[in-house]
Write a protein that holds these residues in place. Structure first.
Motif: not given
Length: 326
Positions: A44-62
């Motif tokens: 339940x502890x709130x923590x801060x994280x950072x997005x480091x990368x994205x990967x495509x899926x077969x659905x280009x809108x996801x």
């Protein structure tokens, strides 16, 4: 935000070998790079994280988003809200042109087309000065405009819509690699001479989505985009709706008049000039014909014929070729 699935980045990347990093819009990337507050159900502890990368899926809108704490989650991008009523009339993924059975005379005298509005933006396919316009050129109709570019430059969809046709090689003739997109207002846009096609038939695209890379394929004398606008399969001058040097729409609404669907009717003409141009008369070349012979037959001169057809007096006529004589 959904609860993230706990998994090591190494395992996730191993399962996605060969998948290239997604080419996200800059605004999305900036958002992902920001600090995200996450509520983990196991702690339940709130923590801060950072997005480091994205990967495509077969659905280009996801997209799959990777975080620096070895977790990941899905992110859904905004999908185009397309009105499909009538969109698939005359739908044909095998033929370049649709509505082949329809004649210009079957079209209404005028039709209003809404090009853009709130929630329905537009984008130029490519910004540049045209090298050739919508006209009768070298004895045949040139049904679009040409814009010089560098091979590999990004070509974008002008409006939201669905990809109706994708092809290349002998199947498209002079178009080379070609993409045709059907838009909800009945308009279709053509993108020719591409070096690479980035979409397939039935793909949904938003205005500004990359749909191909500029090239020099097909009947082309140098790298350029051949761009056409057609309504119910009938071409009209693309400059009637887009200023290609600025990339702006001329208006959010256009009124197409029946006499516009003629290769001699250009943007900038008055209605009187356009109607007169649309009444042009042609002669189909037969065996033994010469320019001087055709000129005598129609009471004109070789120079006048050359000017009307954008040719020189040394032009070799082909049997079956159409020559404008009025």
């Amino acid at each position: 935000m959904h609860i993230r699935h706990i998994i090591t980045i190494a395992c996730l990347l191993m399962s996605c070998i060969g998948v290239a990093r997604a080419q996200d819009p800059e605004t999305l990337w900036n958002e992902l790079q920001g600090m995200n507050e996450v509520n983990d159900e196991s702690d339940s502890t709130m923590m801060l994280v950072k997005a480091i990368d994205t990967i495509p899926t077969p659905d280009k809108y996801v997209k799959i988003v990777l975080f620096d704490d070895h977790t990941w989650d899905y992110m859904e991008l905004a999908r185009p809200d397309i009105d499909t009523a009538g969109l698939f009339d005359g739908w044909d993924v095998e033929s370049i042109h649709s509505y082949r059975e329809l004649k210009v005379s079957d079209l209404p005298e005028e039709v209003e087309l809404k090009l853009a509005g709130i929630g329905h933006p537009s984008a130029p396919p490519y910004i540049g000065r045209k090298s050739s316009g919508f006209k009768f050129r070298r004895g045949r109709p040139h049904n679009g405009i040409d814009i010089p570019l560098r091979v590999g430059d990004t070509i974008r969809s002008s409006f939201e819509g669905v990809v109706r046709y994708v092809g290349g090689g002998k199947a498209t003739g002079g178009y080379g690699n070609l993409v045709v997109i059907r838009h909800p207002n009945g308009l279709e846009t053509y993108y020719g001479h591409l070096s690479k096609r980035l979409v397939v038939e039935n793909d949904v695209v938003a205005a500004g989505d990359p749909i191909g890379l500029g090239g020099n394929t097909g009947r082309s004398t140098g790298p350029h985009l051949h761009y056409e606008t057609r309504y119910m399969g009938k071409p009209f001058d693309p400059e009637r709706i887009i200023d290609f040097e600025t990339g702006r729409l001329r208006d959010t609404m256009v009124v197409l008049k029946r006499h516009y669907f003629n290769v001699h009717s250009h943007y900038g003409m008055t209605d009187e000039e356009s109607i007169k141009a649309a009444q042009a008369q042609y002669y189909k070349v037969r065996k033994g014909d010469t320019l001087s012979g055709i000129a005598r037959k129609y009471g004109t001169t070789v120079n006048a014929l050359c000017k009307l057809n954008g040719i020189t007096s040394k032009k070799v006529l082909r049997i079956g070729q159409s020559i404008r004589v009025r």
